[in-house]
Design an enzyme around this catalytic site. Structure first.
Site, PDB file in Angstrom:
ATOM      1  CG  ASP A   2      11.612  36.195  -4.851  1.00 59.57           C
ATOM      2  OD1 ASP A   2      11.604  35.003  -5.189  1.00 59.57           O
ATOM      3  OD2 ASP A   2      12.518  36.986  -5.154  1.00 59.57           O
ATOM      4  CD  GLU A  32      12.841  31.966  -2.221  1.00 55.73           C
ATOM      5  OE1 GLU A  32      13.332  31.122  -2.975  1.00 55.73           O
ATOM      6  OE2 GLU A  32      13.094  33.178  -2.348  1.00 55.73           O
TER       7      GLU A  32
HETATM    8  C1  GLC Z   1      13.655  33.326  -5.537  1.00 54.23           C
HETATM    9  C2  GLC Z   1      12.833  32.677  -6.626  1.00 54.23           C
HETATM   10  C3  GLC Z   1      13.736  32.336  -7.767  1.00 54.23           C
HETATM   11  C4  GLC Z   1      14.347  33.604  -8.281  1.00 54.23           C
HETATM   12  C5  GLC Z   1      15.057  34.371  -7.170  1.00 54.23           C
HETATM   13  C6  GLC Z   1      15.407  35.763  -7.581  1.00 54.23           C
HETATM   14  O1  GLC Z   1      14.590  32.464  -5.014  1.00 54.23           O
HETATM   15  O2  GLC Z   1      12.166  31.563  -6.119  1.00 54.23           O
HETATM   16  O3  GLC Z   1      13.072  31.657  -8.784  1.00 54.23           O
HETATM   17  O4  GLC Z   1      15.257  33.323  -9.301  1.00 54.23           O
HETATM   18  O5  GLC Z   1      14.248  34.491  -6.032  1.00 54.23           O
HETATM   19  O6  GLC Z   1      14.271  36.569  -7.599  1.00 54.23           O
END
Ligand code: GLC
Length: 530
Positions: free
Chosen positions: A202, A266
């Site tokens: 993440d 991500e």
């Molecule tokens: C990432 C996740 C999202 C979350 C953010 C903070 O972007 O996909 O849903 O709010 O991280 O952890």
């Protein structure tokens, strides 16, 4: 001898938002036993791995992305024994399990942060990012939170500010501190030892921040009222710092110690900035730096053809592609494109070269659900209301049946069920041979049958009128994918070639074709060329 292809290259990953998949205990929130009860559905669908959004203990300020214990399960979802059952049952069905790993921040309730904020001398002080106020008492620099407002919160007790890229309830960990690295690597080992097959990392580009805490410069392309207010600044000091790439390599080495486990990042980044995350053959990075460009580019033939070509050309020789059409942070593809074109999009996702990720419910054509103001849950919507940033619409309960609460729960769910759930649901779509669900099953089945689709090369990416075309090729087998992005009839030339249609998005033809293929509006086909 050439090593066999790793499982994740030919796999299709199914992304589950656990709060919304299946409630088993009647509290209106999905849970692990619920997911477990639905594993056979995933087998029937034809996916290979499930990725779970966070299931850890959390005060749920950001619905699980604020973790208060990285090595346990939130009681809402079950417990570690339920998790063990899930791993065992998934593996028994040849399904892999991928967990969301949130390295960038913890919850402000995590014992590490509680200790860190307790005093300036606490041994855990340096586990987070603390700075003195600016001379005027304000935040130490101009860095902004992704969810609105400054990224710094003053903690009265010790008179310093702490940094949070997201909510104030999500303080960022200090990855420059070796103890933090080791503690967070221990978290990875904890889950790897319990049999997880990989992690989705993440907010991965944010792990390391500029050591000098310099102000970020203004972004000349910022569009007020349209862009996230955080985009006012170019995030050159809060993301992709050089030290991040050492961590990337360390994580990869750690994962490799456990055999064939996959790391997915991500990374909402331009193509050229994704590539360094692959590392080099000698010093490999993560296997799948997330490619979100299908979510960001216009749905238009030239834009998509350019995207595929640019991405393929940019990949390093050892890099394997990946594609995403939907997730818990973006509006649903069927709402963006409409139900007819969403079928074409499904064919695109599942015939491109690279590992696809399918977001739960997209296989049914689930749409965004309008959330009445009193039921808004997402903190982003609550902080920056009315601008469409809210993510609740794409996080609503999975639609299983036309019964009460769509078969998701026996009580009112945490987010409303879609009004069209009586029509768009697993049970009804199973019974309709032309449904979106059956299109996905056919596409996934074809992908497994045809090495050209799962592992083959991609070539001759081109546009012809309203159609996007490309070929997938392996061992002399040549498949043409032709996608009509318009709602009117179109045709694609085969030159002197001929072939047979293996699959149409309309699920109603398998005819022989010669010289050209006629496509109806919103139709895509896969043609085996002779
Ligand atoms: C990432 C996740 C999202 C979350 C953010 C903070 O972007 O996909 O849903 O709010 O991280 O952890």
């Amino acid at each position: 001898m050439q090593a066999a292809t790793p499982w994740w290259q030919s796999a299709t990953i199914y992304h589950i938002y656990p709060r919304s998949f299946q409630d088993s205990n009647g509290d209106g929130v999905g849970d692990l036993p619920g997911i477990n009860a639905r594993l056979d559905y995933l087998v029937e669908l034809g996916v290979d791995a499930l990725w779970l959004s966070p299931i850890y203990p959390s005060p749920m300020a950001d619905f699980g992305y604020d973790v208060s214990d990285f090595t346990d399960i939130h009681p809402l979802f079950g417990n570690l024994a339920d998790f063990e059952v899930l791993i065992r049952e998934a593996h028994a069905r040849d399904l892999r399990v991928i967990l969301d790993y949130i390295p960038n921040h913890s919850s402000d309730r995590h014992p590490w942060f509680q200790a860190s904020r307790a005093s300036r001398d606490d041994p855990r002080r340096d586990w987070y990012l603390w700075r003195d106020p600016a001379p005027d008492g304000g935040p130490p620099n101009n860095w902004l939170s992704q969810f609105g407002g400054p990224a710094w919160t003053l903690d009265q007790l010790t008179g310093q500010y702490y940094y949070h890229a997201y909510l104030r309830e999500q303080p960022d960990l200090n990855w420059r501190n070796p103890e933090v690295r080791e503690a967070m690597f221990q978290v990875l080992r904890f889950w790897l030892e319990r049999g997880v097959d990989g992690f989705r990392l993440d907010a991965f580009r944010r792990l390391v921040k500029d050591a000098g805490y310099r102000d970020e410069p203004p972004n000349p392309e910022y569009c007020p009222g349209v862009d996230n207010p955080a985009k006012q600044l170019l995030s050159i000091y809060t993301t992709e710092q050089p030290e991040l790439f050492d961590i990337v390599q360390d994580m990869r080495r750690l994962a490799d110690d456990y055999g064939e486990r996959v790391l997915i990042g991500e990374l909402y980044l331009p193509i050229e900035r994704l590539m360094p995350f692959y590392g080099t053959p000698e010093a490999p990075g993560i296997q799948l730096p997330g490619n979100f460009h299908l979510l960001m580019r216009p749905w238009e033939t030239t834009a998509l053809a350019d995207l595929i070509r640019e991405y393929e050309a940019a990949l390093p020789a050892h890099g394997w592609p990946n594609w995403v059409l939907g997730n818990h942070d973006n509006h649903r593809i069927a709402s963006k494109l409409g139900p007819a074109q969403a079928r074409v999009a499904a064919m695109l996702l599942l015939t491109l070269r690279g590992t696809p990720t399918l977001y739960y419910g997209d296989e049914l054509g689930m749409q965004d659900v309008l959330i009445p103001p009193h039921r808004v849950q997402d903190p982003w919507e609550l902080n920056v209301p009315g601008q469409g940033f809210g993510r609740d619409p794409e996080r609503t309960p999975m639609q299983w049946t036309d019964g009460i609460h769509a078969g998701f729960s026996r009580v009112e769910p945490w987010l409303p069920v879609a009004a069209d759930a009586h029509r768009i649901n697993v049970e009804s779509e199973r019974a309709d041979s032309h449904s979106m669900l059956n299109l996905h099953r056919c596409l996934l089945w074809l992908r497994r049958q045809e090495t050209a689709l799962s592992l083959g090369a991609i070539d001759t990416v081109r546009t012809e009128g309203a159609c996007l075309c490309y070929r997938r090729v392996a061992n002399g087998r040549r498949l043409l994918v032709a996608l009509n992005l318009s709602d009117t009839e179109a045709q694609v030339s085969l030159g002197a070639g001929r072939g047979r249609i293996l699959l149409s998005t309309h699920l109603d033809r398998e005819d022989a074709v010669a010289g050209m293929v006629r496509l109806r509006g919103d139709e895509g086909v896969v043609v085996a060329l002779r």
